[in-house]
Structures are given as structure tokens and as C-alpha cells.
Design an enzyme around this catalytic site. Structure first.
Site, PDB file in Angstrom:
ATOM      1  N   ASP A  29      41.209  42.276  43.595  1.00  0.00           N
ATOM      2  CA  ASP A  29      39.771  42.422  43.812  1.00  0.00           C
ATOM      3  C   ASP A  29      39.116  42.628  42.453  1.00  0.00           C
ATOM      4  O   ASP A  29      39.584  43.425  41.637  1.00  0.00           O
ATOM      5  CB  ASP A  29      39.494  43.623  44.737  1.00  0.00           C
ATOM      6  CG  ASP A  29      38.053  43.622  45.251  1.00  0.00           C
ATOM      7  OD1 ASP A  29      37.130  43.638  44.415  1.00  0.00           O
ATOM      8  OD2 ASP A  29      37.864  43.612  46.474  1.00  0.00           O
ATOM      9  N   HIS A  93      39.725  38.475  55.004  1.00  0.00           N
ATOM     10  CA  HIS A  93      40.585  39.057  53.965  1.00  0.00           C
ATOM     11  C   HIS A  93      40.955  40.481  54.329  1.00  0.00           C
ATOM     12  O   HIS A  93      40.194  41.186  54.986  1.00  0.00           O
ATOM     13  CB  HIS A  93      39.917  39.005  52.589  1.00  0.00           C
ATOM     14  CG  HIS A  93      38.527  39.565  52.536  1.00  0.00           C
ATOM     15  ND1 HIS A  93      37.420  38.856  52.952  1.00  0.00           N
ATOM     16  CD2 HIS A  93      38.071  40.779  52.147  1.00  0.00           C
ATOM     17  CE1 HIS A  93      36.347  39.603  52.799  1.00  0.00           C
ATOM     18  NE2 HIS A  93      36.704  40.777  52.320  1.00  0.00           N
TER      19      HIS A  93
HETATM   20  P1  AMP Z   1      33.976  42.593  51.887  1.00  0.00           P
HETATM   21  O1  AMP Z   1      33.580  41.189  52.318  1.00  0.00           O
HETATM   22  O2  AMP Z   1      32.920  43.603  52.206  1.00  0.00           O
HETATM   23  O3  AMP Z   1      35.337  42.976  52.380  1.00  0.00           O
HETATM   24  O4  AMP Z   1      34.040  42.601  50.288  1.00  0.00           O
HETATM   25  C1  AMP Z   1      34.467  41.481  49.558  1.00  0.00           C
HETATM   26  C2  AMP Z   1      35.331  41.920  48.399  1.00  0.00           C
HETATM   27  O5  AMP Z   1      35.613  40.761  47.631  1.00  0.00           O
HETATM   28  C3  AMP Z   1      34.653  42.928  47.449  1.00  0.00           C
HETATM   29  O6  AMP Z   1      35.514  44.053  47.286  1.00  0.00           O
HETATM   30  C4  AMP Z   1      34.483  42.143  46.152  1.00  0.00           C
HETATM   31  O7  AMP Z   1      34.672  42.927  45.000  1.00  0.00           O
HETATM   32  C5  AMP Z   1      35.558  41.077  46.266  1.00  0.00           C
HETATM   33  N1  AMP Z   1      35.244  39.848  45.533  1.00  0.00           N
HETATM   34  C6  AMP Z   1      34.103  39.114  45.623  1.00  0.00           C
HETATM   35  N2  AMP Z   1      34.180  38.034  44.804  1.00  0.00           N
HETATM   36  C7  AMP Z   1      35.403  38.110  44.202  1.00  0.00           C
HETATM   37  C8  AMP Z   1      36.084  37.287  43.250  1.00  0.00           C
HETATM   38  N3  AMP Z   1      35.517  36.175  42.749  1.00  0.00           N
HETATM   39  N4  AMP Z   1      37.311  37.662  42.841  1.00  0.00           N
HETATM   40  C9  AMP Z   1      37.900  38.781  43.342  1.00  0.00           C
HETATM   41  N5  AMP Z   1      37.309  39.590  44.249  1.00  0.00           N
HETATM   42  C10 AMP Z   1      36.087  39.261  44.669  1.00  0.00           C
END
Ligand code: AMP
Length: 134
Positions: A29, A93
Site C-alpha cells: 500500500d 482488495h
Molecule cells: P480502500 O479502497 O478504502 O480500501 O483504500 C484503498 C487503498 O489503496 C488505500 O489504502 C490507498 O493507500 C491504496 N492505494 C491507492 N492507490 C494506490 C497505488 N497506486 N499503489 C498502492 N496503493 C494504493
């Protein structure tokens, strides 16, 4: 339109990959709660995790289990916590978070700011453990 996680899986945008098989992909993340905070995604693009079939969801959890064991090897912790939120990115995820205390799982906590080198080194440690090298 492809989700940001589909673009990551396709290698169109970069990620700190820790594990992969034919159906699933795990990467760090980018806004980690703690070092080793990892996301597991299905390569198949599905928004809501509970729209996966029973078989797909079970297989995703078995894959996540092995990633969690690798995280724990690389980053000794009391347990690896698992969370599903999915309100930000519409691609199913599982968050895997090495925890010492319940409060390590609080998504309202400030996120760590890590350098590219730190992310690479964390990903490599987990990847090596996943491959059985550590
Ligand atoms: P959620 O949809 O609320 O479970 O959160 C999405 C998660 O994806 C968050 O913790 C973000 O930090 C993470 N995230 C979003 N874009 C990216 C990326 N490009 N690479 C890695 N993590 C990501």
C-alpha cells in the site's frame, strides 16, 4: 475503464510487488499504516469483494494467507490483521497489516511517509519470504 489496480497488475503503472500467481497480485500500500502494509487483489476486475464467486473468494484468501505468513516472517509482529474496505478504489482488495496492537489497524491513523528505497527494501524482504528464501 480499467481500475488503477488493473493498471498495476498489467504493469502500466508501477507498484512495489511482493507476490503474484496466475489469479492474484500483492503489492505494498502506497500509504501504509505500518511497514509491510500490503494489498492483495484479484487480477479479475471486480469492485465489491463479495461479488467474487465462493471459489474465487476462497482462493483469494488462501493466496492472502501465504502473503500474510511471508509478511510476518519479514516483519515480526503479533499477528497480521486483515481488513476489507474498498471505498476508495473500486477493485476488490484485502489489506494485510502486521500489527502489535489493535490500534495499528486504525485507518484514521497518520500514514507513514517512506522513500522509494524503503518501499523497495520492504517489498524485497516480503517477496523473499514468500518465495521461501528468507
Ligand atoms: P480502500 O479502497 O478504502 O480500501 O483504500 C484503498 C487503498 O489503496 C488505500 O489504502 C490507498 O493507500 C491504496 N492505494 C491507492 N492507490 C494506490 C497505488 N497506486 N499503489 C498502492 N496503493 C494504493
Amino acid at each position: 475503464m480499467a481500475t488503477i489496480f488493473s493498471k498495476i497488475v498489467a504493469g502500466e503503472i508501477p507498484s512495489y510487488k511482493v507476490a503474484e500467481d496466475d489469479k492474484f497480485y500483492a503489492f505494498l500500500d502506497i500509504n501504509p499504516l505500518v511497514k509491510g502494509h500490503t494489498l492483495v487483489v484479484p487480477k479479475k476486475e471486480v469492485d465489491y469483494i463479495y461479488d467474487l464467486s465462493d471459489e474465487e473468494l476462497a482462493a483469494m484468501h488462501v493466496f492472502a494467507k501465504h502473503v500474510a505468513l511471508a509478511i510476518q516472517k519479514a516483519f515480526p509482529c503479533r499477528k497480521v490483521g486483515e481488513a476489507v474496505i474498498g471505498l476508495e478504489v473500486p477493485h476488490a482488495h484485502i489489506h494485510l497489516i502486521p500489527i502489535q496492537n489493535e490500534s495499528d489497524m486504525l485507518f484514521s491513523n497518520p500514514k507513514l511517509k517512506l522513500s522509494d528505497e524503503e518501499f523497495k527494501s520492504i517489498a524485497e524482504r516480503i517477496h523473499n519470504a514468500w518465495e521461501g528464501k528468507a
